[in-house]
Design a protein around this motif. Structure first.
Motif, PDB file in Angstrom:
ATOM      1  N   THR A 265       0.813  -1.222   0.000  1.00 45.20           N
ATOM      2  CA  THR A 265       0.000   0.000   0.000  1.00 45.20           C
ATOM      3  C   THR A 265       0.847   1.272   0.000  1.00 45.20           C
ATOM      4  O   THR A 265       0.436   2.282  -0.577  1.00 45.20           O
ATOM      5  CB  THR A 265      -0.969   0.019   1.193  1.00 45.20           C
ATOM      6  OG1 THR A 265      -0.252  -0.204   2.414  1.00 45.20           O
ATOM      7  CG2 THR A 265      -2.045  -1.039   1.027  1.00 45.20           C
ATOM      8  N   GLN A 298     -10.380   0.572   0.261  1.00 47.19           N
ATOM      9  CA  GLN A 298     -10.497  -0.579   1.152  1.00 47.19           C
ATOM     10  C   GLN A 298     -11.811  -0.557   1.926  1.00 47.19           C
ATOM     11  O   GLN A 298     -12.458  -1.591   2.110  1.00 47.19           O
ATOM     12  CB  GLN A 298      -9.314  -0.606   2.132  1.00 47.19           C
ATOM     13  CG  GLN A 298      -7.959  -0.807   1.477  1.00 47.19           C
ATOM     14  CD  GLN A 298      -7.916  -2.043   0.599  1.00 47.19           C
ATOM     15  OE1 GLN A 298      -8.332  -3.123   1.005  1.00 47.19           O
ATOM     16  NE2 GLN A 298      -7.426  -1.883  -0.624  1.00 47.19           N
ATOM     17  N   LEU A 301     -14.565  -1.634  -0.502  1.00 41.31           N
ATOM     18  CA  LEU A 301     -14.564  -3.070  -0.749  1.00 41.31           C
ATOM     19  C   LEU A 301     -15.150  -3.834   0.436  1.00 41.31           C
ATOM     20  O   LEU A 301     -15.875  -4.818   0.259  1.00 41.31           O
ATOM     21  CB  LEU A 301     -13.137  -3.548  -1.033  1.00 41.31           C
ATOM     22  CG  LEU A 301     -12.511  -3.042  -2.347  1.00 41.31           C
ATOM     23  CD1 LEU A 301     -11.052  -3.481  -2.451  1.00 41.31           C
ATOM     24  CD2 LEU A 301     -13.303  -3.540  -3.557  1.00 41.31           C
ATOM     25  N   GLN A 302     -14.852  -3.357   1.650  1.00 43.14           N
ATOM     26  CA  GLN A 302     -15.431  -3.995   2.838  1.00 43.14           C
ATOM     27  C   GLN A 302     -16.936  -3.759   2.895  1.00 43.14           C
ATOM     28  O   GLN A 302     -17.705  -4.661   3.254  1.00 43.14           O
ATOM     29  CB  GLN A 302     -14.763  -3.465   4.097  1.00 43.14           C
ATOM     30  CG  GLN A 302     -13.322  -3.935   4.270  1.00 43.14           C
ATOM     31  CD  GLN A 302     -12.711  -3.459   5.575  1.00 43.14           C
ATOM     32  OE1 GLN A 302     -13.415  -2.986   6.469  1.00 43.14           O
ATOM     33  NE2 GLN A 302     -11.398  -3.579   5.689  1.00 43.14           N
ATOM     34  N   TYR A 306     -16.622  -7.651  -0.222  1.00 41.87           N
ATOM     35  CA  TYR A 306     -15.687  -8.395  -1.055  1.00 41.87           C
ATOM     36  C   TYR A 306     -14.672  -9.108  -0.166  1.00 41.87           C
ATOM     37  O   TYR A 306     -14.336  -8.649   0.928  1.00 41.87           O
ATOM     38  CB  TYR A 306     -14.969  -7.462  -2.023  1.00 41.87           C
ATOM     39  CG  TYR A 306     -15.844  -6.971  -3.157  1.00 41.87           C
ATOM     40  CD1 TYR A 306     -16.339  -7.851  -4.113  1.00 41.87           C
ATOM     41  CD2 TYR A 306     -16.179  -5.623  -3.261  1.00 41.87           C
ATOM     42  CE1 TYR A 306     -17.148  -7.400  -5.150  1.00 41.87           C
ATOM     43  CE2 TYR A 306     -16.982  -5.161  -4.295  1.00 41.87           C
ATOM     44  CZ  TYR A 306     -17.459  -6.055  -5.226  1.00 41.87           C
ATOM     45  OH  TYR A 306     -18.262  -5.610  -6.242  1.00 41.87           O
ATOM     46  N   ALA A 308     -10.950 -10.899   1.027  1.00 44.71           N
ATOM     47  CA  ALA A 308      -9.575 -10.404   1.101  1.00 44.71           C
ATOM     48  C   ALA A 308      -8.837 -10.657  -0.206  1.00 44.71           C
ATOM     49  O   ALA A 308      -7.976  -9.869  -0.612  1.00 44.71           O
ATOM     50  CB  ALA A 308      -8.851 -11.074   2.270  1.00 44.71           C
ATOM     51  N   SER A 311      -9.621  -7.939  -2.567  1.00 44.02           N
ATOM     52  CA  SER A 311      -8.920  -6.736  -2.146  1.00 44.02           C
ATOM     53  C   SER A 311      -7.475  -6.740  -2.616  1.00 44.02           C
ATOM     54  O   SER A 311      -6.966  -5.736  -3.126  1.00 44.02           O
ATOM     55  CB  SER A 311      -8.978  -6.613  -0.615  1.00 44.02           C
ATOM     56  OG  SER A 311      -8.280  -5.470  -0.178  1.00 44.02           O
ATOM     57  N   GLN A 312      -6.797  -7.891  -2.460  1.00 40.05           N
ATOM     58  CA  GLN A 312      -5.410  -8.003  -2.919  1.00 40.05           C
ATOM     59  C   GLN A 312      -5.327  -7.855  -4.437  1.00 40.05           C
ATOM     60  O   GLN A 312      -4.410  -7.210  -4.961  1.00 40.05           O
ATOM     61  CB  GLN A 312      -4.829  -9.356  -2.489  1.00 40.05           C
ATOM     62  CG  GLN A 312      -4.533  -9.478  -1.006  1.00 40.05           C
ATOM     63  CD  GLN A 312      -3.418  -8.541  -0.570  1.00 40.05           C
ATOM     64  OE1 GLN A 312      -2.440  -8.348  -1.264  1.00 40.05           O
ATOM     65  NE2 GLN A 312      -3.576  -7.950   0.608  1.00 40.05           N
ATOM     66  N   ASN A 315      -5.756  -4.185  -5.322  1.00 41.47           N
ATOM     67  CA  ASN A 315      -4.542  -3.428  -4.979  1.00 41.47           C
ATOM     68  C   ASN A 315      -3.462  -3.613  -6.036  1.00 41.47           C
ATOM     69  O   ASN A 315      -2.798  -2.651  -6.444  1.00 41.47           O
ATOM     70  CB  ASN A 315      -4.003  -3.874  -3.614  1.00 41.47           C
ATOM     71  CG  ASN A 315      -4.779  -3.263  -2.465  1.00 41.47           C
ATOM     72  OD1 ASN A 315      -5.419  -2.226  -2.618  1.00 41.47           O
ATOM     73  ND2 ASN A 315      -4.720  -3.898  -1.315  1.00 41.47           N
TER      74      ASN A 315
END
Length: 348
Positions: A265, A298, A301-302, A306, A308, A311-312, A315
């Motif tokens: 990040t 983030q 997405l939470q 969604y 993890a 999320s990755q 990113n």
């Protein structure tokens, strides 16, 4: 929006404000603001609950922690390197706070001083290996990430202390807010503005930027490049330590994985902010905007539930896209494409 210590542009004829603005706000620095505006519109249309006061307070707190850590990463990237030791340093700082205080307020000041001293030492070692011994920055920092993790396991363990908690004074500080702005976010803004002022308006700051822009030229004019490069790694590590302290306060019971997300990040935030990964001048304010983008993304997405893994994936895609757009902006390709489209469709 002005950038930090850019090389002065060629003279612009008087009475041409559009060209003057283009020099001061280059295309690569516009990427993050466009991305942030698009994300805000998306959230407003599909997940407006992200803009509730309590949610924004959390976003500004996490963006503040990320901004402090990203300021360190930016200093390293401005010198032409990249720092992969961020996760271990952030986690080590949190571990020291928990371990050395055992949750007692009276031990907090001493633990903070210890974090600053240890992280400065870590930065000094990395800086010497990179700037003096001339080892590859990526390899050195990745190796140091493993070394720090090993030392932490041997000294502190995975639970950090018997209570596993930070002192109440620290958790109370990080929980405060002014409106929807977290105190952590406000402190981060102050740090960013101070660092920007130093880099832009002081001899030391300008010399640091010059050393990262062109090492050979800087040495020729008498700038002690090695001194500034080592100092940059030291200050960067201190920033990671400060970020770890605030992150520990936000979580109250940090664990062994607390710093893991910050390797990627911090690089995303710096890349979104328009920094050239080869080194040279950059904008701290744009990097701060990149941190807000990452924290908002983030949270979005939470809110959308969604996983993890998603999320990755997001990113990674954001990092690739940011580097591509910044590279295109640095080479003038975005401006050229815009001109061509305007010429083509403007006459159709």
């Amino acid at each position: 929006m002005s950038t930090i210590d850019q090389v002065p542009p060629p003279a612009v004829p008087a009475g041409n404000p559009r060209r003057d603005l283009a020099f001061r706000f280059a295309p690569r620095y516009r990427v993050v603001w466009i991305a942030l505006a698009a994300l805000i519109i998306l959230i407003a249309a599909t997940a407006s609950e992200v803009f509730r006061t309590d949610s924004l307070t959390l976003v500004t707190a996490l963006a503040g922690v990320l901004a402090i850590a990203s300021a360190g990463q930016l200093l390293v990237i401005m010198s032409g390197g990249i720092d992969l030791s961020v996760p271990a340093v952030v986690t080590f700082a949190a571990a020291i706070i928990v371990h050395q205080t055992e949750g007692a307020n009276g031990r907090l000041a001493g633990a903070v001083v210890e974090v600053i001293a240890i992280t400065a030492g870590i930065g000094l070692i990395i800086g010497v290996l990179v700037a003096v011994v001339r080892l590859n920055a990526m390899i050195v920092t990745l190796a140091m990430n493993g070394v720090i993790t090993g030392v932490m396991l041997l000294w502190i363990g995975t639970t950090f202390s018997t209570t596993g908690q930070v002192p109440p004074n620290l958790s109370d500080l990080t929980a405060r807010d002014v409106g929807f702005l977290s105190v952590v976010g406000i402190i981060a803004i102050a740090i960013i503005l101070l660092l920007a002022a130093v880099l832009r308006s002081t001899t030391v700051g300008r010399s640091y930027v010059a050393a990262g822009t062109n090492r050979v030229a800087a040495e020729i004019i008498g700038i002690r490049v090695v001194f500034y490069e080592v100092g940059g790694y030291m200050l960067a590590a201190i920033f990671y330590g400060i970020a770890g302290i605030f992150l520990a306060g936000l979580l109250t019971t940090p664990d062994f994985t607390v710093g893991d997300a910050y390797q990627l990040t911090t690089i995303i935030a710096v890349a979104l902010g328009g920094a050239a990964l080869a080194g040279g001048p950059a904008s701290l304010l744009c990097t701060m905007a990149g941190c807000v983008f990452v924290a908002l993304l983030q949270q979005y997405l939470q809110a959308q539930s969604y996983s993890a893994g998603v999320s990755q994936l997001v990113n990674g895609l954001v990092l690739i896209l940011a580097v591509a757009l910044v590279t295109a902006g640095s080479g003038g390709r975005i401006r050229q494409l815009t001109s061509r489209l305007t010429a083509r469709f403007g006459h159709s």
